[in-house]
Design a protein around this motif. Structure first.
Motif, PDB file in Angstrom:
ATOM      1  N   THR A  51       0.817  -1.205   0.000  1.00  0.00           N
ATOM      2  CA  THR A  51       0.000   0.000   0.000  1.00  0.00           C
ATOM      3  C   THR A  51       0.856   1.263   0.000  1.00  0.00           C
ATOM      4  N   LEU A  52       0.502   2.219  -0.838  1.00  0.00           N
ATOM      5  CA  LEU A  52       1.030   3.579  -0.765  1.00  0.00           C
ATOM      6  C   LEU A  52      -0.146   4.545  -0.690  1.00  0.00           C
ATOM      7  N   GLU A  53      -0.009   5.571   0.141  1.00  0.00           N
ATOM      8  CA  GLU A  53      -1.044   6.586   0.289  1.00  0.00           C
ATOM      9  C   GLU A  53      -0.397   7.829   0.889  1.00  0.00           C
ATOM     10  N   GLY A  54      -1.220   8.771   1.341  1.00  0.00           N
ATOM     11  CA  GLY A  54      -0.682   9.968   1.993  1.00  0.00           C
ATOM     12  C   GLY A  54       0.133  10.841   1.066  1.00  0.00           C
ATOM     13  N   SER A  55      -0.341  11.060  -0.155  1.00  0.00           N
ATOM     14  CA  SER A  55       0.458  11.750  -1.173  1.00  0.00           C
ATOM     15  C   SER A  55       0.637  13.234  -0.871  1.00  0.00           C
ATOM     16  N   PHE A  71       5.300  12.333  -2.882  1.00  0.00           N
ATOM     17  CA  PHE A  71       5.843  11.838  -1.622  1.00  0.00           C
ATOM     18  C   PHE A  71       4.761  10.984  -0.991  1.00  0.00           C
ATOM     19  N   SER A  72       4.985   9.677  -0.866  1.00  0.00           N
ATOM     20  CA  SER A  72       3.927   8.758  -0.446  1.00  0.00           C
ATOM     21  C   SER A  72       4.400   7.852   0.680  1.00  0.00           C
ATOM     22  N   ASN A 120       5.106   2.089   8.199  1.00  0.00           N
ATOM     23  CA  ASN A 120       6.520   1.849   8.469  1.00  0.00           C
ATOM     24  C   ASN A 120       7.443   2.247   7.333  1.00  0.00           C
ATOM     25  N   GLY A 121       6.947   2.963   6.323  1.00  0.00           N
ATOM     26  CA  GLY A 121       7.820   3.290   5.207  1.00  0.00           C
ATOM     27  C   GLY A 121       7.430   4.572   4.499  1.00  0.00           C
ATOM     28  N   GLN A 122       8.342   5.077   3.695  1.00  0.00           N
ATOM     29  CA  GLN A 122       8.099   6.274   2.905  1.00  0.00           C
ATOM     30  C   GLN A 122       8.807   6.117   1.570  1.00  0.00           C
ATOM     31  N   TYR A 123       8.078   6.429   0.487  1.00  0.00           N
ATOM     32  CA  TYR A 123       8.619   6.302  -0.866  1.00  0.00           C
ATOM     33  C   TYR A 123       8.448   7.623  -1.601  1.00  0.00           C
ATOM     34  N   VAL A 124       9.285   7.799  -2.623  1.00  0.00           N
ATOM     35  CA  VAL A 124       9.242   9.020  -3.420  1.00  0.00           C
ATOM     36  C   VAL A 124       9.118   8.637  -4.886  1.00  0.00           C
ATOM     37  N   LEU A 125       8.091   9.210  -5.546  1.00  0.00           N
ATOM     38  CA  LEU A 125       7.929   9.073  -6.994  1.00  0.00           C
ATOM     39  C   LEU A 125       8.531  10.297  -7.662  1.00  0.00           C
ATOM     40  N   GLN A 126       9.202  10.092  -8.791  1.00  0.00           N
ATOM     41  CA  GLN A 126       9.907  11.183  -9.472  1.00  0.00           C
ATOM     42  C   GLN A 126       9.598  11.149 -10.960  1.00  0.00           C
ATOM     43  N   SER A 127       9.289  12.335 -11.512  1.00  0.00           N
ATOM     44  CA  SER A 127       9.037  12.446 -12.954  1.00  0.00           C
ATOM     45  C   SER A 127       9.720  13.688 -13.505  1.00  0.00           C
ATOM     46  N   ILE A 174      11.242   8.744  19.224  1.00  0.00           N
ATOM     47  CA  ILE A 174      10.425   8.689  20.427  1.00  0.00           C
ATOM     48  C   ILE A 174      10.552   7.288  21.011  1.00  0.00           C
ATOM     49  N   PRO A 175      11.036   7.144  22.233  1.00  0.00           N
ATOM     50  CA  PRO A 175      11.210   5.803  22.811  1.00  0.00           C
ATOM     51  C   PRO A 175       9.913   4.999  22.764  1.00  0.00           C
ATOM     52  N   GLY A 176       9.987   3.808  22.146  1.00  0.00           N
ATOM     53  CA  GLY A 176       8.823   2.953  22.016  1.00  0.00           C
ATOM     54  C   GLY A 176       7.904   3.312  20.878  1.00  0.00           C
ATOM     55  N   GLY A 177       8.171   4.429  20.193  1.00  0.00           N
ATOM     56  CA  GLY A 177       7.283   4.892  19.134  1.00  0.00           C
ATOM     57  C   GLY A 177       7.457   4.130  17.842  1.00  0.00           C
ATOM     58  N   GLY A 178       6.541   4.377  16.918  1.00  0.00           N
ATOM     59  CA  GLY A 178       6.578   3.726  15.622  1.00  0.00           C
ATOM     60  C   GLY A 178       7.597   4.350  14.690  1.00  0.00           C
ATOM     61  N   VAL A 179       7.521   3.962  13.427  1.00  0.00           N
ATOM     62  CA  VAL A 179       8.447   4.453  12.405  1.00  0.00           C
ATOM     63  C   VAL A 179       7.984   5.829  11.932  1.00  0.00           C
ATOM     64  N   PRO A 180       8.859   6.826  11.875  1.00  0.00           N
ATOM     65  CA  PRO A 180       8.461   8.116  11.292  1.00  0.00           C
ATOM     66  C   PRO A 180       8.037   7.918   9.840  1.00  0.00           C
ATOM     67  N   HIS A 181       6.898   8.488   9.467  1.00  0.00           N
ATOM     68  CA  HIS A 181       6.423   8.322   8.096  1.00  0.00           C
ATOM     69  C   HIS A 181       5.376   9.391   7.785  1.00  0.00           C
ATOM     70  N   GLN A 182       4.911   9.394   6.550  1.00  0.00           N
ATOM     71  CA  GLN A 182       3.943  10.334   5.993  1.00  0.00           C
ATOM     72  C   GLN A 182       4.439  11.764   6.177  1.00  0.00           C
TER      73      GLN A 182
END
Length: 526
Positions: free
Chosen positions: A191-195, A207-208, A213-220, A241-249
């Motif tokens: 899944t990719l979202e949060g454009s 920027f998606s 847990n992840g972040q991807y970049v589309l380029q044109s 952040i101790p115990g926090g999730g992955v920085p994303h979006q």
């Protein structure tokens, strides 16, 4: 070198310490799905609010670290009676992952968001702090959208889940000219979202996020409609952040000095999703690169710009003037005939119910983490028989401390066990844990909240009849599941269980500094 700045702002005393580095999270508050951008030397930030009203808060900053609330892009939620808590509710619906930008050609701010996967709404304003006006509805749902205003003033919106599309808007930005799928996410990514959409040095980027847990970049390099190539920006990156999730979006933003930063958020329940900031550089292939610290998102970095202290929203709000401050949001739309602000807040009972989740006009405030307290001074002398008023720790598992009028006998009471179903209906209206008879017409109610990440965190409920000695009546184990999306908030409520006609006066609300157990006074156990 570090220095402290003391400033009085609207009745608040702000005591802030700055050094050469800032610490993540930049705001320990629930401000997810951010869209951050700059106009000249001012940075703006908007976030998801779901069922809270007004929606889409707007914050401003001059250094990307110190922020203050200045308004909302959506004055109320006009999408049916359920947003008024009539004939249903809109919990976990409403505003999420919307977008906001300034268009210099017509000197208008635009807010764009899809509501309930149905259609997209466009609001505009001449100023971020002015009243925003609904301007149009677009029949396409721009899910998790990001607005780009191109060099030639054409407006584009990137949006979608897994299938990422770009829409071209009409010249006035209020309609759609065309929309086109520009990327189908392969199963190897998921899944990719949060454009968010950008044009940087002639190249288009989308920027998606891969939740959560992840972040991807589309380029044109061929235009806004692609074709696009893709590159992973981060995956399973360590959290600041101790115990926090992955920085994303989140968002990319360029400073006026030409440096770039990425404002992401971190899943940090039970508190919510907290914004974190990191510098960005650009690789030889034109893709962004996060500046890491020991292979993870840093807990601190150098300030992007010289720190500039803004108004603190800790301290005491005495509800001066005739309107609420921009840090406040109602649980669903308010009944404006049942409250007033005039150098104090009057809450008239607006609903006859035994269910706080169904009660109109609960006024909410984000909790500042990792620990802090919220305290109200409540004049309960005009409550009617059966009325309940007080302070709630509000989420899908809730508890409150308040005053109950039982045939003229007033009781300060702590209720727990308020819970929701998986579809956000009321599962239980709760029951009293402990209470005691009081008199005198005025009471101090306090909730101490520990929103460190993880299970077993506690909210503790206190009362005082003199503002000096506080007695604990009970506690709530906070729900740290992510499913409700929003984190816990403080809420001030007043509802009737028998008949309307009663009211309470909220003399003040005090939010202490993070890390404090109380805002003063002696603590005893009941």
């Amino acid at each position: 070198m570090k220095f402290a700045i003391f400033t009085f702002c609207s009745g608040f005393l702000a005591v802030l310490t700055h050094g050469e580095q800032f610490t993540n999270p930049v705001l320990w508050e629930d401000l997810a799905d951010n869209d951050v951008f700059r106009v000249d030397d001012v940075y703006y930030y908007t976030a998801s609010t779901m069922h809270y009203s007004p929606g889409a808060p707007i914050l401003q900053s001059y250094d990307l670290v110190n922020w203050e609330y200045i308004g909302h892009a959506v004055p109320n939620l006009p999408w049916g009676n359920k947003y008024n808590l009539q004939g249903g509710n809109a919990y976990v619906k409403g505003i999420f992952a919307s977008t906001m930008r300034y268009r210099a050609s017509n000197k208008q701010f635009y807010w764009i968001g899809c509501i309930e996967y149905s259609r997209t709404y466009v609001y505009t304003s001449t100023s971020a702090t002015n009243t925003w006006t609904p301007r149009s509805e677009i029949n396409t749902c721009y899910y998790d959208c990001g607005l780009l205003i191109d060099d030639d003033d054409t407006m584009y919106v990137a949006y979608g889940n897994t299938q990422i599309s770009v829409a071209q808007l009409s010249a006035d930005g209020l309609g759609q000219v065309k929309t086109q799928v520009v990327y189908n996410t392969p199963s190897s990514i998921g899944t990719l979202e949060g454009s968010r959409m950008y044009k940087i040095k002639g190249v288009y980027y989308i920027f998606s996020t891969k939740p959560a847990n992840g972040q991807y970049v589309l380029q044109s390099s061929s235009g806004p409609f692609g074709p696009y190539t893709i590159k992973e920006l981060l995956l399973n990156l360590g959290s600041p952040i101790p115990g926090g999730g992955v920085p994303h979006q989140g968002s990319l933003v360029e400073t006026q000095n030409g440096t770039w930063y990425y404002m992401a958020f971190v899943d940090s329940y039970p508190g919510g999703r907290m914004p974190v900031l990191a510098p960005i550089t650009w690789g030889s292939d034109g893709f962004p690169v996060i500046t890491l610290v020991s292979g993870a998102w840093g807990s601190s970095y150098n300030y992007p710009l010289a720190p500039r202290v803004l108004e603190s929203y800790t301290g005491t709000d005495s509800f001066q003037g005739t309107s609420l401050g921009p840090q406040w949001e109602w649980n669903h739309n308010s009944d404006t005939t049942k409250f007033s602000v005039n150098n104090g807040l009057i809450l008239n009972a607006a609903t006859v119910t035994s269910d706080l989740y169904s009660a109109c006009n609960t006024l909410t405030h984000r909790i500042i983490g990792p620990t802090s307290s919220g305290t109200i001074i409540l004049d309960y002398s005009k409550m009617k028989d059966g009325d309940r008023a007080g302070l709630v720790l509000l989420r899908d598992t809730s508890a409150w401390i308040g005053v109950v009028n039982n045939r003229g006998t007033f009781r300060v009471s702590m209720w727990s066990g308020l819970t929701m179903t998986s579809t956000w209906g009321t599962a239980s209206t709760g029951a009293e844990v402990k209470g005691v008879t009081i008199s005198g017409g005025k009471v101090w109610l306090r909730i101490y909240a520990d929103i460190h990440v993880g299970t077993g965190k506690q909210g503790t409920f206190y009362y005082s009849t003199d503002g000096s000695t506080f007695t604990a009546l009970g506690s709530l184990t906070l729900n740290s599941a992510w499913n409700f999306f929003l984190g816990y908030r403080y809420g001030i409520f007043n509802f009737a269980t028998k008949a309307l006609g009663g009211s309470v006066a909220v003399i003040s609300f005090t939010m202490d500094s993070p890390g404090s157990t109380t805002t003063g006074g002696t603590i005893t156990q009941s």
